[in-house]
Scaffold this active site. Sequence first.
Site, PDB file in Angstrom:
ATOM      1  N   GLY A  12       0.761  -1.115   0.177  1.00 19.09           N
ATOM      2  CA  GLY A  12      -0.057  -0.021   0.068  1.00 19.09           C
ATOM      3  C   GLY A  12       0.899   1.321  -0.201  1.00 19.09           C
ATOM      4  CB  SER A  13       4.200   2.254  -0.771  1.00 25.09           C
ATOM      5  OG  SER A  13       4.380   1.669  -2.102  1.00 25.09           O
ATOM      6  CE  LYS A  65     -11.857 -11.306 -12.177  1.00 30.57           C
ATOM      7  NZ  LYS A  65     -10.795 -11.085 -12.988  1.00 30.57           N
ATOM      8  NE  ARG A  91      -8.465 -10.870  -6.452  1.00 28.96           N
ATOM      9  CZ  ARG A  91      -8.221 -12.266  -6.369  1.00 28.96           C
ATOM     10  NH1 ARG A  91      -8.366 -12.706  -7.699  1.00 28.96           N
ATOM     11  NH2 ARG A  91      -7.945 -13.071  -5.607  1.00 28.96           N
ATOM     12  CG  ASN A 107      -3.211   0.074 -13.212  1.00 19.82           C
ATOM     13  OD1 ASN A 107      -2.887  -0.448 -11.831  1.00 19.82           O
ATOM     14  ND2 ASN A 107      -2.452  -1.044 -13.778  1.00 19.82           N
ATOM     15  CG  HIS A 109       2.391  -1.515 -15.703  1.00 14.16           C
ATOM     16  ND1 HIS A 109       1.955  -2.676 -14.846  1.00 14.16           N
ATOM     17  CD2 HIS A 109       3.445  -1.625 -16.558  1.00 14.16           C
ATOM     18  CE1 HIS A 109       3.005  -3.506 -15.659  1.00 14.16           C
ATOM     19  NE2 HIS A 109       3.770  -3.092 -16.362  1.00 14.16           N
TER      20      HIS A 109
END
Length: 189
Positions: A12-13, A65, A91, A107, A109
């Site tokens: 969780g940084s 899901k 996920r 997101n 990456h």
Amino acid sequence: MKKIAVFASGNGSNFEALAAACADGRIDARIALLVCDKPGAYVLQRADRFGIPAFVFRPKEYASKADYERQIVERLQAEGVEWIFLAGYMRILSEVMLEAYRDRIVNIHPSLLPAFKGAHAIADAFAYGVKVYGVTIHYVNGELDGGKIIAQRAFDYTGDDLDELEAKVHAVEHPLYVETAARLMKESR
């Protein structure tokens, strides 16, 4: 003020970087919810320190899901969440989530996409011997690490220590995610 949710599965940084920036006003938003698929993840302690509620679930306890994502969407909508930021959420999202928050899921990456997609991007790039590494922030779509790129930041690294490289990636990730989230919130007013 916009309400956002952060999805995380581990340490969780990046969550903490976003939470701190929301708390001190660098991002004009409030994290209304942490969504976590790992009940023992350290990110839950970080959320607790910031007083951010968490929705924690075990995917294996659901038939599919789609079932757990429908429950997540219900909770997000109940909290008034407008944007989702993935921060180490391991996920792939289904159409249930993508449809509910189309063009509002972001997101981060740890590579210069489209190179080195997937969960082991840093190690893969390191093994390949690249000399320019980086971080990409992109919208999420149905393709793994395939959404439209929002921001990228590159840096040179010619060392031979994977741990050192990972630390350098995180040093780039945190400020870039905060800057990008702040810009997105400002542009979406």
